[in-house]
Enzyme design. Sequence first.
Site, PDB file in Angstrom:
ATOM      1  N   SER A  18     -19.232 -46.110  -6.667  1.00  0.00           N
ATOM      2  CA  SER A  18     -17.768 -45.568  -6.857  1.00  0.00           C
ATOM      3  C   SER A  18     -17.610 -44.580  -7.835  1.00  0.00           C
ATOM      4  O   SER A  18     -18.116 -44.984  -8.869  1.00  0.00           O
ATOM      5  CB  SER A  18     -16.909 -46.134  -6.577  1.00  0.00           C
ATOM      6  OG  SER A  18     -15.941 -45.523  -6.711  1.00  0.00           O
ATOM      7  N   TYR A  43     -13.170 -53.525  -9.175  1.00  0.00           N
ATOM      8  CA  TYR A  43     -13.579 -53.174  -8.665  1.00  0.00           C
ATOM      9  C   TYR A  43     -14.357 -52.636  -9.247  1.00  0.00           C
ATOM     10  O   TYR A  43     -15.580 -51.759  -9.059  1.00  0.00           O
ATOM     11  CB  TYR A  43     -13.005 -52.138  -7.650  1.00  0.00           C
ATOM     12  CG  TYR A  43     -13.274 -51.384  -5.958  1.00  0.00           C
ATOM     13  CD1 TYR A  43     -14.186 -51.723  -5.399  1.00  0.00           C
ATOM     14  CD2 TYR A  43     -13.924 -49.935  -6.461  1.00  0.00           C
ATOM     15  CE1 TYR A  43     -15.193 -51.042  -4.871  1.00  0.00           C
ATOM     16  CE2 TYR A  43     -13.995 -49.065  -5.852  1.00  0.00           C
ATOM     17  CZ  TYR A  43     -15.058 -49.885  -5.272  1.00  0.00           C
ATOM     18  OH  TYR A  43     -15.592 -48.892  -4.093  1.00  0.00           O
TER      19      TYR A  43
END
Length: 262
Positions: free
Chosen positions: A140, A153
């Site tokens: 990501s 995350y």
Amino acid sequence: MASRPTILVTGASSGIGTVYADRFAKRGHDLVLVARDADRLGSLAQRLRGETGVAVDVLPADLTKADDLTRVETRLREDARIGILINNAGAALLGRFEDQSTERMADLIGLNVTALTRLAGAVAPRFAASGEGAIVNIGSVVGLAPEFGMTVYGATKAFVLYLSQGLHLELGPKGVYVQAVLPAATRTEIWGRSGADVNTMSGVMEAGDLVDAALVGFDRRETVTIPPLPDAGQWDSYQMARMAMLPNFAQDQAAERYRTTR
């Protein structure tokens, strides 16, 4: 290995994983689909068999459970037909760090870091020995941007990028291609599972567009593919700045700026 190796896709029952399965099936690759939801996997497998004629195996597994993870590792080690691993399964964790439970953090790290690493580790020796194969790790852009505020995350996705770059350096000379794909916000079920409404967000890419772009990078054999980034030169500049620092890390004394109290 056959000219069209079998693809193992994790997180295949929805979102990015489903699109990867669809795209590779349409390229004529047989598939092994991995996810927790056996019913959805079965429906996807039936559709892809009917539409494309490829062979599709279903391997229901919860990669946060030790026995299930071991079963998938074993399949990767022993099934010589599998020549590409799409390491897609993952989860998100929203909110402030101080408000998140250690249990949820551990679960996130277990899926995004431990499971992804173990699956890559299960297949890498076989790929290296045969001199071919590919590992695609879905990271990501959050892994590059602590400013986005998804601390745990983002840290897991920073790990995915580093792991992919390290594996590229180690395995690339042995004929194994490793790609890190860094999406930005993408319309998948990950948002609902983490408590966010994706329909209230702007700048959200459709999963099909994301995977199609990632496959362009795959075919070009990019090490890092960032589908939402318009100017590839920005990534190149980032890499050049990082590389410029490397020779300066090997010093037997602290830098002069740290040898003064002023």
